[in-house]
Write an enzyme that holds these catalytic residues in place. Sequence first.
Site, mmCIF file in Angstrom:
data_model
loop_
_atom_site.group_PDB
_atom_site.id
_atom_site.type_symbol
_atom_site.label_atom_id
_atom_site.label_comp_id
_atom_site.label_asym_id
_atom_site.label_seq_id
_atom_site.Cartn_x
_atom_site.Cartn_y
_atom_site.Cartn_z
ATOM 1 N N ARG A 22 3.851 9.818 -5.786
ATOM 2 C CA ARG A 22 2.572 9.760 -6.430
ATOM 3 C C ARG A 22 1.886 11.078 -7.090
ATOM 4 N NH1 ARG A 22 -1.232 5.655 -3.220
ATOM 5 N NH2 ARG A 22 0.163 4.218 -3.559
ATOM 6 N N SER A 138 -5.868 -12.473 10.149
ATOM 7 C CA SER A 138 -6.064 -11.189 8.883
ATOM 8 C C SER A 138 -5.300 -11.752 7.751
ATOM 9 C CB SER A 138 -5.265 -10.060 9.250
ATOM 10 O OG SER A 138 -5.701 -8.936 8.331
ATOM 11 N N SER A 190 -9.720 -5.479 -3.612
ATOM 12 C CA SER A 190 -9.532 -4.448 -4.639
ATOM 13 C C SER A 190 -8.486 -4.259 -5.623
ATOM 14 C CB SER A 190 -9.605 -3.217 -3.759
ATOM 15 O OG SER A 190 -9.215 -2.114 -4.549
ATOM 16 N N HIS A 218 -15.914 -3.356 -1.858
ATOM 17 C CA HIS A 218 -16.131 -3.368 -3.372
ATOM 18 C C HIS A 218 -17.111 -4.465 -3.700
ATOM 19 C CE1 HIS A 218 -12.458 -1.133 -4.136
ATOM 20 N NE2 HIS A 218 -12.069 -1.551 -3.142
ATOM 21 N N THR A 246 -18.959 0.631 2.053
ATOM 22 C CA THR A 246 -18.558 2.128 1.623
ATOM 23 C C THR A 246 -19.709 2.785 1.182
ATOM 24 O OG1 THR A 246 -17.218 3.776 0.659
ATOM 25 C CG2 THR A 246 -17.542 1.732 -0.455
ATOM 26 N N LYS A 249 -18.385 4.238 -3.303
ATOM 27 C CA LYS A 249 -18.035 3.606 -4.354
ATOM 28 C C LYS A 249 -19.183 3.389 -5.445
ATOM 29 C CE LYS A 249 -13.809 2.084 -2.311
ATOM 30 N NZ LYS A 249 -12.627 3.340 -2.538
ATOM 31 N N THR A 278 -16.120 12.626 16.344
ATOM 32 C CA THR A 278 -16.017 13.493 14.764
ATOM 33 C C THR A 278 -17.464 13.844 14.338
ATOM 34 O OG1 THR A 278 -15.045 13.117 12.625
ATOM 35 C CG2 THR A 278 -16.278 11.106 13.652
ATOM 36 N N THR A 279 -17.522 14.888 13.734
ATOM 37 C CA THR A 279 -18.936 15.250 12.980
ATOM 38 C C THR A 279 -19.399 14.275 12.188
ATOM 39 O OG1 THR A 279 -17.790 17.500 13.359
ATOM 40 C CG2 THR A 279 -19.883 17.200 11.753
ATOM 41 N N THR A 364 0.382 0.414 -2.381
ATOM 42 C CA THR A 364 -1.028 -0.096 -2.694
ATOM 43 C C THR A 364 -0.735 -1.720 -3.056
ATOM 44 O OG1 THR A 364 -2.036 1.920 -3.275
ATOM 45 C CG2 THR A 364 -3.126 0.084 -3.812
HETATM 46 C C1 LIG Z 1 -10.922 -2.840 0.587
HETATM 47 C C2 LIG Z 1 -11.172 -1.495 0.988
HETATM 48 N N1 LIG Z 1 -11.744 -1.076 2.228
HETATM 49 C C3 LIG Z 1 -11.826 0.264 2.612
HETATM 50 C C4 LIG Z 1 -11.654 1.167 1.760
HETATM 51 C C5 LIG Z 1 -12.006 2.599 2.358
HETATM 52 O O1 LIG Z 1 -13.095 2.899 1.785
HETATM 53 P P1 LIG Z 1 -13.509 4.433 1.933
HETATM 54 O O2 LIG Z 1 -12.930 5.175 0.388
HETATM 55 O O3 LIG Z 1 -14.819 4.680 1.804
HETATM 56 O O4 LIG Z 1 -12.780 5.008 2.918
HETATM 57 C C6 LIG Z 1 -11.135 0.983 0.736
HETATM 58 C C7 LIG Z 1 -10.787 2.207 -0.552
HETATM 59 O O5 LIG Z 1 -10.509 2.510 -1.303
HETATM 60 C C8 LIG Z 1 -10.705 -0.256 -0.026
HETATM 61 O O6 LIG Z 1 -10.222 -0.570 -1.124
#
Ligand SMILES: Cc1ncc(COP(=O)(O)O)c(C=O)c1O
Length: 416
Positions: A22, A138, A190, A218, A246, A249, A278-279, A364
């Site tokens: 990458r 899943s 995604s 997404h 999230t 995004k 975690t903080t 990916t």
């Molecule tokens: C489907 C999916 N879930 C979770 C995440 C993780 O999201 P974050 O960037 O908030 O960690 C991503 C990130 O690219 C994603 O595409």
Amino acid sequence: MFNYQQFFSTQLQQLQKQNLYRYFLPVQKSAAHFPAFYFTNNKGIKKQAINWCSNDYLGMSTHELLIAKQSFVAHQSGTGSGGTRNISGTTIHHIQLEQTLANWHKKEAALIFTSAYQANVTTLQTLGKQIPGLIFFSDEKNHASIIEGIKGCKNEKKIFAHNNLQQLEILLQTADIHAPKLIVFESVYSMNGTISNIPAIVALAKKYNALTYVDEVHGVGLYGPTGAGITEQQQIQQQVDIINGTLSKAIGVFGGYIAANNHVVDFVRSFGSGFIFTTSLPPAIAATSTKSIELIKADSSIRKTLFTNVALLHEVFTSNNIPFVETHSHITIVPIGNEQLCKQIADNLLHNYGIYVQPINYPTVAKNEACLRIIATAKHVTKHIYHLAASLQKVLLSNENSQQVVSSKVQLQTAY
Ligand SMILES: Cc1ncc(COP(=O)(O)O)c(C=O)c1O
């Protein structure tokens, strides 16, 4: 004796040989000119390009009111929270954000994490480790964070083919009817842009006494009357047990969360190691996320502009014979296949046409399924879209191997 340095360098060389290494492009992001940005090319010359791979779908990260809010709260509260949620890291801004998220998703409560990745891993592992005999179901295309969460506990896992609800039902039938079960899936995938049929999954869950967990990463900010996601669009928010989302995004800030009923949220809050130890998010980040959600809810025109741009992009791609995967989402995938070819196309676009599309390759997506994942945001304008289509067509036709890409018409079956 084990040679650590040699081990690392051999593994990295192998990645390079397989064209899976990458390369990151250092992007000089511009709030004033997004989606335009600056970068320095390999001759050391500063260049401008248009970003076609940002997940800042609505351009909210550059919104004047949000920049002002973040600066204002940072001046008031400082840059970081200075503690875990339990040890002085819970401020009024964290509480307000969780209330806003819970209301938006029509849930009793919400819990914020430092990312949606962290929210997925922590929630899935907490449920897996704590619920005796829980079986995970899943989707095979689930995100790495879901896979990581599920793999991190020793529970039984059953993987169903992407969006294949017949197979999901067969798997549910083979499991002990009394065993606790969790169906984990995404609303918008995604890397291929497919959308799930959530009411059908919820119906199966009810039939087989399973809980449902949907990753709306997404979907949030974009779909449904107030932008709460595909669950809102499909009017199924209240029936899905756990929604993951999230803040990084479409909302344009930083962080992740789950929204669910009081019991589930309190359970993850109380038992989730990745939440407890975690903080917490910086207060200014939490406050800006709340403000962004308020703006998104109040102004549907930003979302409309995004989908108008996506529709135009598809129209212009079609008239330029550029194949793309046809879905109902905002994600446009141009399948390329070979990783090296995909990188060459992306490099050519960047250096000769001022277009930045990051090539997407393994892990990916599967090996030999490299693609260009193209994102039209609400901030792109018509001339950007025509320029992208004309440039991509020229680049694809200029290379013997990619000419085949132009002649193939790719269609993907969407489940919804
Ligand atoms: C489907 C999916 N879930 C979770 C995440 C993780 O999201 P974050 O960037 O908030 O960690 C991503 C990130 O690219 C994603 O595409």
